[in-house]
Design an enzyme around this catalytic site. Structure first.
Site, mmCIF file in Angstrom:
data_model
loop_
_atom_site.group_PDB
_atom_site.id
_atom_site.type_symbol
_atom_site.label_atom_id
_atom_site.label_comp_id
_atom_site.label_asym_id
_atom_site.label_seq_id
_atom_site.Cartn_x
_atom_site.Cartn_y
_atom_site.Cartn_z
ATOM 1 N N TYR A 91 79.630 41.787 23.822
ATOM 2 C CA TYR A 91 80.264 42.898 24.531
ATOM 3 C C TYR A 91 80.703 44.041 23.623
ATOM 4 C CZ TYR A 91 80.393 39.844 28.589
ATOM 5 O OH TYR A 91 80.032 39.039 29.628
ATOM 6 N N ASN A 163 79.404 48.554 31.547
ATOM 7 C CA ASN A 163 79.706 47.275 32.180
ATOM 8 C C ASN A 163 80.777 47.491 33.251
ATOM 9 O OD1 ASN A 163 79.838 44.360 32.503
ATOM 10 N ND2 ASN A 163 81.806 44.453 31.411
ATOM 11 N N GLU A 164 80.463 47.171 34.493
ATOM 12 C CA GLU A 164 81.438 47.182 35.588
ATOM 13 C C GLU A 164 82.238 48.485 35.669
ATOM 14 O OE1 GLU A 164 83.813 43.607 35.615
ATOM 15 O OE2 GLU A 164 82.064 42.382 36.114
ATOM 16 N N ASP A 206 79.848 42.347 40.750
ATOM 17 C CA ASP A 206 79.138 42.032 41.987
ATOM 18 C C ASP A 206 80.042 42.267 43.181
ATOM 19 O OD1 ASP A 206 77.166 41.376 43.694
ATOM 20 O OD2 ASP A 206 77.409 39.218 43.483
ATOM 21 N N ARG A 211 76.751 46.778 45.742
ATOM 22 C CA ARG A 211 75.649 46.010 45.155
ATOM 23 C C ARG A 211 74.307 46.719 45.314
ATOM 24 N NH1 ARG A 211 74.368 40.080 47.465
ATOM 25 N NH2 ARG A 211 75.867 39.250 45.973
ATOM 26 N N GLU A 266 76.416 37.737 34.048
ATOM 27 C CA GLU A 266 77.486 36.737 33.930
ATOM 28 C C GLU A 266 77.364 35.843 35.149
ATOM 29 O OE1 GLU A 266 81.326 38.713 33.896
ATOM 30 O OE2 GLU A 266 80.904 39.793 32.034
ATOM 31 N N TYR A 298 78.952 32.826 31.577
ATOM 32 C CA TYR A 298 80.202 33.295 30.998
ATOM 33 C C TYR A 298 81.076 32.083 30.767
ATOM 34 C CZ TYR A 298 84.143 36.428 30.232
ATOM 35 O OH TYR A 298 85.181 37.119 29.667
#
Ligand SMILES: *[C@@H]1O[C@H](CO)[C@@H](O)[C@H](O)[C@H]1NC(C)=O
Ligand SMILES: *[C@@H]1O[C@H](CO)[C@@H](O)[C@H](O)[C@H]1NC(C)=O
Ligand SMILES: *[C@@H]1O[C@H](CO)[C@@H](O)[C@H](O)[C@H]1NC(C)=O
Ligand SMILES: *[C@@H]1O[C@H](CO)[C@@H](O)[C@H](O)[C@H]1NC(C)=O
Ligand SMILES: *[C@@H]1O[C@H](CO)[C@@H](O)[C@H](O)[C@H]1NC(C)=O
Ligand SMILES: *[C@@H]1O[C@H](CO)[C@@H](O)[C@H](O)[C@H]1NC(C)=O
Ligand SMILES: *[C@@H]1O[C@H](CO)[C@@H](O)[C@H](O)[C@H]1NC(C)=O
Ligand SMILES: *[C@@H]1O[C@H](CO)[C@@H](O)[C@H](O)[C@H]1NC(C)=O
Length: 497
Positions: A91, A163-164, A206, A211, A266, A298
């Protein structure tokens, strides 16, 4: 003088260089339709992985990272091999550190890397709710320095640009076109300064509200602003469940028309322990393999969030937790060869006029790093490349789930070709990136002398000296960063072969 002594050492090993033949090399993977494929064989690559950030991704600070310490990564590669994985995700890294030994050892073990270019350090990621406050030239300079540090390794599978970032209504309105701006800038930087165009992707929370929309938005548009792959962080399969019960049938259906690789960046819900990892059988079955390219659990190390497969003690020893044993048996049972693959439609090169629940703004902010994208980073960055490796034994003890000490040496499955500087750099601006013949590489066995491992390289190195066209000048230029000691290690390894 230093240069001369390196040249002498190189001359001493040149003769044996030509006798060493890579039985198998670590080839790059590239994106083709909805799969990662091996650049040489064209075979689809399904990811069996773990997420790897000992210490925790939010605790990251400069000065050390998971790939900067050969002592810890060697210990962990031993365990990666026992787990049976072919990819890790990291990460956060510090691009100023030296990752050469860890990346070479991962490559020798046949393990690829997915790397996030961001970090929690201020200025090294976008603020998801107000990205315009953090999308700056220094931020992009950080991103490019991560690219420079890792693009030279063949086992770098891809970069996550974000990421996210989209995780609620505010970020869904604010972030999408900034995610794409970062993707665009990374691609433009690589096309100007890096020979290999490493795939660039995004890893999504998610959230069912976003999505489909976000995935469709990010895959669409002009090639230089579209993601090359998409990761979904999916925690729906908890405890004892089924393909339908966990909603995996819906997940597969939602991505059934996706045109680029998608995988679980993940997975591994821990809400009803012990984790059974039943989803592995589904992920690597025909139910999913036509759409998903595998996934990553993860996470490797036990942290406060309690997702670990391995517990790392203060003395550096590592002990398998029961989840490790369960996952390794599930991964071992899941074959990745011969899985069904499906053709993808062509990637949509135009945008839809409307994307549900996210901003439909397809105008990207202008780049704030046009000078750096045009000229490259200045001399303060670090460019990674494979090096000779020798210490394959972990200095830390490794214990199984019952506390028995295990053999703590990694094995090498692949020989590593040490590339020339010119094979990595297309800007041709380095002073030491001299004249010479294009494209030739010095091939050196990465396996150590005296290793107790039954490595493929020691058994299968044939005697045909093949097309090894390494010229001395190329070898010297690539060897400068290795230093004399490492070079001698190569010499030792080679004369044994
Ligand atoms: C990297 O991969 C490419 C494509 O598979 C291959 O031709 C090349 O020899 C590899 N280079 C190194 C340094 O292993
Ligand atoms: C283990 O320690 C020895 C002695 O300090 C060192 O030479 C060796 O490189 C270490 N091994 C690894 C894998 O870091
Ligand atoms: C989204 O999360 C941020 C914190 O990251 C918060 O400030 C904001 O109010 C949230 N937006 C909504 C609509 O909940
Ligand atoms: C949009 O969000 C709503 C809830 O806020 C959800 O019910 C709906 O399914 C979402 N639409 C799409 C296309 O994802
Ligand atoms: C996939 O494409 C088919 C045929 O165009 C369409 O019927 C279906 O709704 C699409 N699925 C999704 C999830 O977009
Ligand atoms: C595959 O899908 C079928 C139909 O939905 C389901 O019955 C079966 O359990 C699934 N198998 C796996 C391994 O996921
Ligand atoms: C779309 O994003 C661009 C770049 O951030 C911005 O300049 C423009 O105002 C936005 N358009 C709309 C309609 O919000
Ligand atoms: C090189 O770039 C870094 C980061 O942008 C900057 O801090 C430094 O001043 C630059 N050095 C030179 C010599 O331009």
């Amino acid at each position: 003088m230093r240069f001369f002594s390196v040249a002498s050492a190189a001359a001493a090993v040149t003769a044996s260089l030509f006798l060493s033949v890579s039985a198998t090399k670590v080839s790059t993977k590239e994106v083709s339709g909805r799969y990662f494929v091996d650049s040489d064989s064209g075979e689809a690559f399904f990811l069996k992985g773990v997420d790897y950030q000992p210490g925790g991704s939010s605790e990251f600070t400069d000065g050390s990272d998971p790939l900067s310490s050969p002592e810890t990564c060697t210990r962990d590669i031993v365990l990666f091999e026992k787990l049976g994985i072919n990819v890790i995700r990291v990460y956060s890294i510090d691009p100023t550190l030296d990752h050469d030994e860890c990346m070479t050892k991962l490559a020798a073990a046949g393990i690829y890397l997915l790397l996030d270019v961001n970090s929690p350090i201020y200025g090294q990621s976008l603020n998801r709710d107000e990205p315009w406050t953090t999308y700056t030239e220094p931020y992009l300079t950080h991103v490019f320095s991560v690219i420079e540090a890792f693009a030279g390794y063949n086992n770098t599978l891809g970069f996550f640009a974000g990421n996210e970032l989209v995780n609620n209504k505010t970020s869904a309105e604010a972030s999408p076109n900034y995610i794409k701006a970062v993707v665009r800038d990374m691609k433009n930087y690589m096309s100007n300064h890096i020979i290999r165009q490493v795939p660039v992707g995004y890893s999504a929370a998610d959230d069912l509200n976003y999505r489909v929309s976000l995935a469709n938005y990010l895959e669409a548009g002009p090639a230089d602003e579209a993601v090359d792959f998409y990761g979904v962080n999916a925690y729906e399969w908890c405890g004892d469940n089924t393909f339908e019960g966990a909603g995996y049938d819906v997940l597969v259906n939602d991505f059934s028309n996706y045109t680029i690789p998608v995988f679980l960046s993940e997975f591994g819900c821990n809400e009803s322990p012990p984790r059974l990892f039943q989803e592995v059988a589904s992920i690597f079955s025909k139910n999913m393999s036509g759409v998903f390219s595998g996934g990553l659990v993860y996470e490797y190390s036990q942290e406060t969030s309690d997702y670990g497969l391995v517990s790392i003690a203060d003395d550096g020893s590592a002990t398998m937790l029961s989840d490790f044993t369960v996952l390794s048996s599930k991964y071992a049972a899941a074959t990745t060869t011969g899985l069904a693959t499906e053709e993808a439609s062509a990637r949509p090169t135009t945008y839809l006029s409307y994307y549900n629940n996210i901003s439909s703004n397809t105008t990207l902010p202008d780049t704030l790093a046009s000078t750096v994208i045009a000229n490259g980073l200045n001399s303060t960055y670090n460019r990674g490349a494979f090096v000779a490796i020798s210490d394959l034994a972990s200095n830390y003890s490794i214990y199984d789930v019952s506390g028995n000490a295990l053999s703590a040496s990694m094995t090498t499955k692949y020989d590593i070709t040490i590339p020339t500087a010119s094979a990595i750099d297309q800007t041709d601006s380095d002073a030491d990136d001299d004249d010479s013949s294009s494209g030739s590489s010095a091939s050196a066995s990465a396996s150590a002398s005296g290793s107790d491992s039954s490595s493929a390289s020691s058994t299968s190195s044939s005697s045909s000296a093949t097309s090894s066209s390494a010229s001395l000048s190329n070898f010297v230029s690539s060897s400068e960063k290795m230093g004399v000691a490492a070079l001698l290690a190569v010499a030792l390894g080679l004369t044994v072969v």
